[in-house]
Design an enzyme around this catalytic site. Structure first.
Site, PDB file in Angstrom:
ATOM      1  N   GLY A 221     -61.849  30.636  23.655  1.00 27.09           N
ATOM      2  CA  GLY A 221     -62.607  29.566  24.305  1.00 27.09           C
ATOM      3  C   GLY A 221     -64.097  29.827  24.233  1.00 27.09           C
TER       4      GLY A 221
ATOM      5  CG  ASP B 171     -57.351  30.807  23.568  1.00 28.94           C
ATOM      6  OD1 ASP B 171     -58.431  30.978  24.128  1.00 28.94           O
ATOM      7  OD2 ASP B 171     -56.831  29.673  23.438  1.00 28.94           O
TER       8      ASP B 171
ATOM      9  CG  LEU C  39     -62.611  34.269  30.776  1.00 29.21           C
ATOM     10  CD1 LEU C  39     -62.422  35.743  31.067  1.00 29.21           C
ATOM     11  CD2 LEU C  39     -63.622  34.099  29.651  1.00 29.21           C
TER      12      LEU C  39
ATOM     13  CE1 TYR D 294     -60.682  24.709  36.679  1.00 31.03           C
ATOM     14  CE2 TYR D 294     -62.725  23.960  37.683  1.00 31.03           C
ATOM     15  CZ  TYR D 294     -62.057  24.802  36.815  1.00 31.03           C
ATOM     16  OH  TYR D 294     -62.767  25.730  36.088  1.00 31.03           O
TER      17      TYR D 294
HETATM   18  N1  NAD Z   1     -67.799  27.051  31.480  1.00 29.12           N
HETATM   19  C1  NAD Z   1     -67.994  26.859  32.760  1.00 29.12           C
HETATM   20  O1  NAD Z   1     -68.974  26.227  33.178  1.00 29.12           O
HETATM   21  C2  NAD Z   1     -67.071  27.456  33.785  1.00 29.12           C
HETATM   22  C3  NAD Z   1     -67.386  27.296  35.133  1.00 29.12           C
HETATM   23  C4  NAD Z   1     -66.540  27.820  36.087  1.00 29.12           C
HETATM   24  C5  NAD Z   1     -65.419  28.526  35.714  1.00 29.12           C
HETATM   25  N2  NAD Z   1     -65.125  28.673  34.409  1.00 29.12           N
HETATM   26  C6  NAD Z   1     -63.903  29.426  34.056  1.00 29.12           C
HETATM   27  O2  NAD Z   1     -64.145  30.301  32.979  1.00 29.12           O
HETATM   28  C7  NAD Z   1     -62.988  30.390  32.147  1.00 29.12           C
HETATM   29  C8  NAD Z   1     -63.376  30.075  30.707  1.00 29.12           C
HETATM   30  O3  NAD Z   1     -63.876  28.737  30.627  1.00 29.12           O
HETATM   31  P1  NAD Z   1     -64.544  28.124  29.321  1.00 29.12           P
HETATM   32  O4  NAD Z   1     -65.682  27.301  29.761  1.00 29.12           O
HETATM   33  O5  NAD Z   1     -64.722  29.169  28.306  1.00 29.12           O
HETATM   34  O6  NAD Z   1     -63.414  27.084  28.887  1.00 29.12           O
HETATM   35  P2  NAD Z   1     -62.527  27.045  27.558  1.00 29.12           P
HETATM   36  O7  NAD Z   1     -61.634  25.851  27.718  1.00 29.12           O
HETATM   37  O8  NAD Z   1     -63.387  27.103  26.372  1.00 29.12           O
HETATM   38  O9  NAD Z   1     -61.694  28.396  27.689  1.00 29.12           O
HETATM   39  C9  NAD Z   1     -60.405  28.493  28.246  1.00 29.12           C
HETATM   40  C10 NAD Z   1     -59.523  29.088  27.168  1.00 29.12           C
HETATM   41  O10 NAD Z   1     -58.223  29.348  27.718  1.00 29.12           O
HETATM   42  C11 NAD Z   1     -57.252  28.962  26.760  1.00 29.12           C
HETATM   43  N3  NAD Z   1     -56.013  28.739  27.488  1.00 29.12           N
HETATM   44  C12 NAD Z   1     -55.741  27.770  28.388  1.00 29.12           C
HETATM   45  N4  NAD Z   1     -54.500  27.925  28.854  1.00 29.12           N
HETATM   46  C13 NAD Z   1     -53.966  29.006  28.242  1.00 29.12           C
HETATM   47  C14 NAD Z   1     -52.721  29.677  28.308  1.00 29.12           C
HETATM   48  N5  NAD Z   1     -51.733  29.252  29.110  1.00 29.12           N
HETATM   49  N6  NAD Z   1     -52.534  30.771  27.529  1.00 29.12           N
HETATM   50  C15 NAD Z   1     -53.509  31.231  26.710  1.00 29.12           C
HETATM   51  N7  NAD Z   1     -54.712  30.639  26.616  1.00 29.12           N
HETATM   52  C16 NAD Z   1     -54.938  29.545  27.373  1.00 29.12           C
HETATM   53  C17 NAD Z   1     -57.845  27.736  26.083  1.00 29.12           C
HETATM   54  O11 NAD Z   1     -57.299  27.465  24.813  1.00 29.12           O
HETATM   55  C18 NAD Z   1     -59.317  28.139  25.992  1.00 29.12           C
HETATM   56  O12 NAD Z   1     -59.591  28.810  24.789  1.00 29.12           O
HETATM   57  C19 NAD Z   1     -61.976  29.422  32.738  1.00 29.12           C
HETATM   58  O13 NAD Z   1     -61.066  30.131  33.546  1.00 29.12           O
HETATM   59  C20 NAD Z   1     -62.810  28.494  33.585  1.00 29.12           C
HETATM   60  O14 NAD Z   1     -62.079  27.956  34.664  1.00 29.12           O
HETATM   61  C21 NAD Z   1     -65.925  28.150  33.423  1.00 29.12           C
END
Ligand code: NAD
Length: 328
Positions: free
Chosen positions: A11, A32, A77, A150
């Site tokens: 991600g 992932d 993550l 969420y």
């Molecule tokens: N980017 C932000 O602003 C933000 C803010 C708050 C929290 N977060 C948290 O940070 C983490 C990463 O977020 P991001 O922005 O990189 O989003 P993203 O969607 O790019 O990353 C999440 C990754 O998890 C993978 N994924 C989802 N379900 C899965 C599963 N069951 N098994 C394996 N892989 C799985 C997805 O394919 C993706 O690559 C998340 O937990 C998100 O809730 C992000």
């Protein structure tokens, strides 16, 4: 050599995290399922002999158990991310997030592997105590409003992680990420900066939801990733919750205007009611500002990138969207 497992490592945040860990000499495993991530985010890492990835879900318990067992620590993550996804696929969002965390903690506990769970500033909900402090009460809306699932799922992740810490002495640290931005982030799931930049570069109207007077703070992904590694490396962080954010604040309307100016776009701004953008009765938070004193005291965290530089980098990336050249 430290061996790190990054769930959700293909991600946006996870791929930058994997890269930083490799840079400093870790061996890195990624798990992932590519539901919102992309293989392109990590293709350029495949040549590194210390990099390993598996395209599968954290729900594959046997595989997860093996990967956790081979690692010293786990950055968890993987989750269903993005407001659009949360509103459109609530069952998937809740189950994927909570069950995934449940399994990661269960297997990490077998040999007491250190875990960081990435939670979100969404858990502060409608709180009006600014800036948001980790010890504050959380003000979540009613369960009849799907958007709160969420925040509530992530909150359950936090409770479960801290329960493992208290009951089983599993070293678990909670990181509450505030809006994190940078190259490789996709606008597809509702993230505002990549969406606005995409609209500006194609001279389409920038769609501001609500009045645009709501404000947000944006953290550059490099700052966030360094903070996650700092929390993992510090033996005093388990059992604690830390905000990871940047307190610099901007209204969404001003953000749209700034992006139009920076890109030299001919775009205008269109205001879309929340009920149209998401669903009837959708509630947005007017402000969301992190208090970063706790993480500052723990690991010396201070954000190094301001909004101006963040926007320049995202715009540059969207001009040439090549994940392999998007290292931060
Ligand atoms: N980017 C932000 O602003 C933000 C803010 C708050 C929290 N977060 C948290 O940070 C983490 C990463 O977020 P991001 O922005 O990189 O989003 P993203 O969607 O790019 O990353 C999440 C990754 O998890 C993978 N994924 C989802 N379900 C899965 C599963 N069951 N098994 C394996 N892989 C799985 C997805 O394919 C993706 O690559 C998340 O937990 C998100 O809730 C992000």
């Amino acid at each position: 050599m430290t061996i790190s497992l990054v769930t959700g490592g293909a991600g946006f945040v996870g791929s930058h995290l994997a890269e930083r860990l490799l840079e400093r000499g870790d061996e890195v495993y990624i798990l992932d399922d590519l539901s919102t991530g992309a293989i392109n985010n990590i293709t350029h890492l495949k040549a590194n002999p210390r990099f390993h990835y598996t395209v599968d879900s954290v729900m594959n318990e046997r595989l997860l158990a093996e990967l956790v067992d081979s690692s010293d620590n786990v950055y968890h993550l993987a989750a269903a991310v993005g407001v659009f996804l949360v509103v459109e696929s609530p069952v998937y969002t809740i189950e994927n997030t909570v069950r995934g965390t449940e399994l990661v903690l269960k297997w990490a506990n077998k040999k007491k592997k250190k875990v960081i769970i990435t939670s979100t500033s969404e858990v502060y909900g409608k709180s009006t105590r600014f800036p948001f402090n980790e010890a504050d009460d959380l003000v979540i809306g009613p369960s009849s409003m799907g958007r709160w699932s969420y925040a509530s799922s992530k909150l359950l992740d936090e409770f479960l992680g801290l329960a493992y810490y208290r009951e089983y002495h599993l070293p678990v640290t909670i990181a509450r990420l505030f809006n994190t931005v940078g190259p490789r982030q996709t606008g597809r799931y509702g993230m505002v900066i990549p969406r606005f930049v995409g609209q500006a570069l194609s001279n389409e109207p920038l769609t501001v939801f609500g009045t645009g007077q709501q404000s947000r703070c944006f953290t550059y992904v490099k700052d966030a990733v360094d903070a996650l590694i700092g929390l993992m490396d510090n033996p005093a962080t388990p059992g604690q919750i830390y905000n990871i954010g940047n307190p610099e604040e901007i209204t969404i309307e001003k953000l749209a205007q700034t992006i139009i100016a920076k890109t030299g776009s001919r775009s205008t701004i269109t205001y879309v009611p929340y009920s149209e953008a998401y669903q009837e009765g959708f509630e947005d938070m007017p402000r969301r500002v992190p208090d970063i004193e706790k993480i500052g005291a723990a690991i010396g965290y201070r954000p190094k990138f301001g909004l101006d530089e963040i926007l320049d980098r995202v715009i540059e990336y969207q001009h040439h969207p090549d994940p392999a050249r998007a290292s931060v």
